[in-house]
Design an enzyme around this catalytic site. Sequence first.
Site, mmCIF file in Angstrom:
data_model
loop_
_atom_site.group_PDB
_atom_site.id
_atom_site.type_symbol
_atom_site.label_atom_id
_atom_site.label_comp_id
_atom_site.label_asym_id
_atom_site.label_seq_id
_atom_site.Cartn_x
_atom_site.Cartn_y
_atom_site.Cartn_z
ATOM 1 N N SER A 1 0.831 -1.198 0.000
ATOM 2 C CA SER A 1 0.000 0.000 0.000
ATOM 3 C C SER A 1 0.866 1.248 0.000
ATOM 4 C CB SER A 1 -0.888 0.011 1.246
ATOM 5 O OG SER A 1 -1.607 1.225 1.335
ATOM 6 N N TYR B 1 -2.423 -0.607 10.368
ATOM 7 C CA TYR B 1 -2.399 -0.902 8.934
ATOM 8 C C TYR B 1 -1.112 -0.388 8.289
ATOM 9 C CZ TYR B 1 -4.038 -0.993 4.078
ATOM 10 O OH TYR B 1 -4.174 -1.225 2.726
#
Length: 165
Positions: A122, A135
Site C-alpha cells: 500500500s 495498517y
Amino acid sequence: MEFKDKIVVVTGGAKGIGKCIKEQFEAHGAKVCVIDILDNDYFKGDIADKATLEAFAQKVIKDYGHVDYLINNAIPLFKGIDKCTFDEFRYALDVGVTAPFYLTKLFLPYFNTDASIVNISSTRDRQSQPQSESYTAAKGGIHALTHALAISLAGKVRVNSIPHG
C-alpha cells in the site's frame, strides 16, 4: 494469459480484491487455494495463527504437490494509536507481515520453477493518514519484506509487490 494447471494460493480471497484475483486466475485455468477467515470453498482459517498456516500449507501440498503463485492479499487490521490495543497491533503485524513470511517459508521447498510471490502492499507505508498505525505498520513491513525476499530468493522465486490505496 493461460494458467492451466497452475496452483495459486491467495490469502484473504473470500471477498474484495482477493476474490477478484481468485476468479481471474480460475477463469484462466488455474487451481486456486484460498485461505480466509470468511467462508470459502477451500480453507477457512485465521492466518495470524501459526498452526492454521501449517495446516493450510500441508493441505495445499497434499492436494497439489507444488505452488506456482503465492498472493499475499489478506488485509491487516486498520486501527489508530487512539484505539488500537497492543494485541490488536500485534495481530495486524501477524496478518500483514508474519503470515506472508511464514507461508513463504512453508512453501519454499514446493515452489515450482518460475514461481512468483506477489504481496499486496500500500502507498500507506509512505503516505499515511491519521489513526491508521496498525495498517500502516503492517504495509510498511510487507514492503520491506518484499525487498528482502526478492534478494534472498533470487533465481528461485520472483518476489514483487503491487501497491493498493
